[in-house]
Design a protein around this motif. Structure first.
Motif, PDB file in Angstrom:
ATOM      1  N   UNK A 133       0.716  -1.175  -0.194  1.00 45.93           N
ATOM      2  CA  UNK A 133       0.027   0.032   0.060  1.00 45.93           C
ATOM      3  C   UNK A 133       0.743   1.235   0.036  1.00 45.93           C
ATOM      4  N   UNK A 134       2.043   1.277  -0.221  1.00 47.86           N
ATOM      5  CA  UNK A 134       2.921   2.456  -0.176  1.00 47.86           C
ATOM      6  C   UNK A 134       3.725   2.446  -1.507  1.00 47.86           C
ATOM      7  N   UNK A 135       3.567   1.575  -2.257  1.00 50.42           N
ATOM      8  CA  UNK A 135       4.390   1.238  -3.844  1.00 50.42           C
ATOM      9  C   UNK A 135       3.341   1.372  -4.878  1.00 50.42           C
ATOM     10  N   UNK A 136       4.029   1.795  -5.970  1.00 49.04           N
ATOM     11  CA  UNK A 136       3.362   1.632  -7.310  1.00 49.04           C
ATOM     12  C   UNK A 136       4.251   1.035  -8.281  1.00 49.04           C
ATOM     13  N   UNK A 137       3.529   0.401  -9.262  1.00 45.61           N
ATOM     14  CA  UNK A 137       4.320  -0.104 -10.399  1.00 45.61           C
ATOM     15  C   UNK A 137       4.586   0.987 -11.515  1.00 45.61           C
ATOM     16  N   UNK A 138       6.055   0.928 -11.954  1.00 46.25           N
ATOM     17  CA  UNK A 138       6.346   1.666 -13.154  1.00 46.25           C
ATOM     18  C   UNK A 138       6.965   0.783 -14.157  1.00 46.25           C
ATOM     19  N   UNK A 139       6.560   0.966 -15.356  1.00 43.50           N
ATOM     20  CA  UNK A 139       7.262   0.238 -16.448  1.00 43.50           C
ATOM     21  C   UNK A 139       8.013   1.105 -17.292  1.00 43.50           C
ATOM     22  N   UNK A 140       8.943   0.483 -17.343  1.00 39.28           N
ATOM     23  CA  UNK A 140      10.296   1.185 -18.231  1.00 39.28           C
ATOM     24  C   UNK A 140      10.261   0.631 -19.698  1.00 39.28           C
ATOM     25  N   UNK A 141       9.894   1.309 -20.679  1.00 36.43           N
ATOM     26  CA  UNK A 141       9.912   1.002 -21.954  1.00 36.43           C
ATOM     27  C   UNK A 141      11.499   1.578 -22.689  1.00 36.43           C
ATOM     28  N   UNK A 142      12.344   0.544 -23.145  1.00 36.06           N
ATOM     29  CA  UNK A 142      13.401   1.361 -23.918  1.00 36.06           C
ATOM     30  C   UNK A 142      13.178   1.888 -25.199  1.00 36.06           C
ATOM     31  N   UNK A 143      13.997   2.709 -25.157  1.00 37.96           N
ATOM     32  CA  UNK A 143      14.417   3.699 -26.444  1.00 37.96           C
ATOM     33  C   UNK A 143      15.640   2.882 -27.000  1.00 37.96           C
ATOM     34  N   UNK A 144      16.614   2.587 -26.308  1.00 40.31           N
ATOM     35  CA  UNK A 144      17.989   2.249 -26.579  1.00 40.31           C
ATOM     36  C   UNK A 144      18.333   1.189 -25.426  1.00 40.31           C
ATOM     37  N   UNK A 145      19.039   0.107 -25.724  1.00 43.42           N
ATOM     38  CA  UNK A 145      19.763  -0.646 -24.690  1.00 43.42           C
ATOM     39  C   UNK A 145      21.027  -0.999 -25.300  1.00 43.42           C
ATOM     40  N   UNK A 146      22.040  -0.484 -24.274  1.00 37.80           N
ATOM     41  CA  UNK A 146      23.331  -1.051 -24.639  1.00 37.80           C
ATOM     42  C   UNK A 146      23.992  -2.085 -23.607  1.00 37.80           C
ATOM     43  N   UNK A 147      24.733  -2.892 -24.095  1.00 38.60           N
ATOM     44  CA  UNK A 147      25.189  -4.004 -23.251  1.00 38.60           C
ATOM     45  C   UNK A 147      26.762  -4.371 -23.324  1.00 38.60           C
ATOM     46  N   UNK A 148      27.356  -4.613 -22.558  1.00 37.92           N
ATOM     47  CA  UNK A 148      28.673  -5.098 -22.619  1.00 37.92           C
ATOM     48  C   UNK A 148      29.153  -6.257 -21.643  1.00 37.92           C
ATOM     49  N   UNK A 149      29.895  -7.094 -22.384  1.00 32.29           N
ATOM     50  CA  UNK A 149      30.403  -8.089 -21.586  1.00 32.29           C
ATOM     51  C   UNK A 149      32.063  -8.425 -21.746  1.00 32.29           C
ATOM     52  N   UNK A 150      33.052  -7.793 -20.753  1.00 35.23           N
ATOM     53  CA  UNK A 150      34.231  -7.917 -20.916  1.00 35.23           C
ATOM     54  C   UNK A 150      34.884  -9.392 -21.001  1.00 35.23           C
ATOM     55  N   UNK A 151      34.021 -10.172 -20.535  1.00 34.54           N
ATOM     56  CA  UNK A 151      34.389 -11.625 -20.550  1.00 34.54           C
ATOM     57  C   UNK A 151      34.829 -12.042 -21.864  1.00 34.54           C
ATOM     58  N   UNK A 152      34.039 -11.301 -23.068  1.00 31.09           N
ATOM     59  CA  UNK A 152      34.188 -11.702 -24.655  1.00 31.09           C
ATOM     60  C   UNK A 152      35.581 -11.265 -25.365  1.00 31.09           C
ATOM     61  N   UNK A 153      36.346 -10.471 -24.417  1.00 26.03           N
ATOM     62  CA  UNK A 153      37.531  -9.695 -24.950  1.00 26.03           C
ATOM     63  C   UNK A 153      38.666 -10.975 -24.999  1.00 26.03           C
TER      64      UNK A 153
END
Length: 153
Positions: A133-153
Motif C-alpha cells: 500500500x506504499x508502492x506503485x508499479x512503473x514500467x520502463x520501455x526502452x528507446x535504446x539498450x546498450x550492453x557489454x560483457x568484457x569476458x568476450x575480449x
C-alpha cells in the motif's frame, strides 16, 4: 516503440539471449532520474524483467517517483563483475509509465500479473505477490539498450 540497435562495441555486446538471462538473474538496478533544477538523482532498486520491459516497484512518496511524474525519461543500469575482465552490464534509456493503482492496494490487475509474479518469485521465493500500500508499479520501455560483457575480449 522500437529499440535502437547498439552501434558501438558490438564485439562485446550481449546477444539477445545473454541480455535476457542477465536481466532476469540480476537483482539490483540503478535508476537515474532528473530532479528539479536538472540535477541527476540515482538510486538502487529491485526490478523485474519480463523480456521486453523493466518493472520497478517504487515508493510513491519518493524523490524518484516525483521526478518521474514530472519527467518520465529515465536511465537504468544493471552491472556485475569484480575485476575488469569480468565486467558486464546493461544500460537502458527509455521512459517510465505508471501501471495500475497508485499506491498499489491489492486485487487482481491483469496488466500487473506477470511483473508481480516475477517479482515475488525473484525476491521472496513466493508464488504470490503481496503489496504494502506504499508502492506503485512503473514500467520502463526502452528507446535504446546498450550492453557489454568484457569476458568476450
Amino acid at each position: 516503440m522500437t529499440t535502437r540497435p547498439q552501434r558501438r562495441a558490438r564485439s562485446i555486446a550481449m546477444t539477445p539471449a545473454e541480455l535476457d538471462a542477465f536481466l532476469t538473474e540480476q537483482r539490483t538496478c540503478r535508476i537515474g532520474t532528473v530532479s528539479p533544477g536538472g540535477q541527476p538523482h540515482v538510486t538502487p532498486l529491485w526490478f523485474a524483467w519480463d523480456g521486453t520491459s523493466v518493472w520497478l516497484y517504487s515508493l510513491v512518496k519518493s524523490q524518484r517517483w516525483a521526478d518521474l511524474m514530472r519527467e518520465p525519461r529515465v536511465a537504468v543500469s544493471v552491472d556485475a563483475g569484480e575485476t575488469y575482465g569480468e565486467l558486464r552490464g546493461v544500460e537502458i534509456l527509455g521512459s517510465a509509465s505508471i501501471v495500475g493503482d497508485v499506491p498499489r492496494n491489492g486485487g487482481y490487475d491483469e496488466s500487473l500479473a506477470e511483473p508481480e509474479r516475477l517479482f515475488a518469485e525473484k525476491y521472496f521465493e513466493a508464488a504470490q505477490f503481496v503489496d504494502d500500500g506504499r508502492h506503485g508499479w512503473l514500467r520502463i520501455r526502452s528507446d535504446k539498450i546498450t550492453s557489454w560483457d568484457f569476458r568476450k575480449r
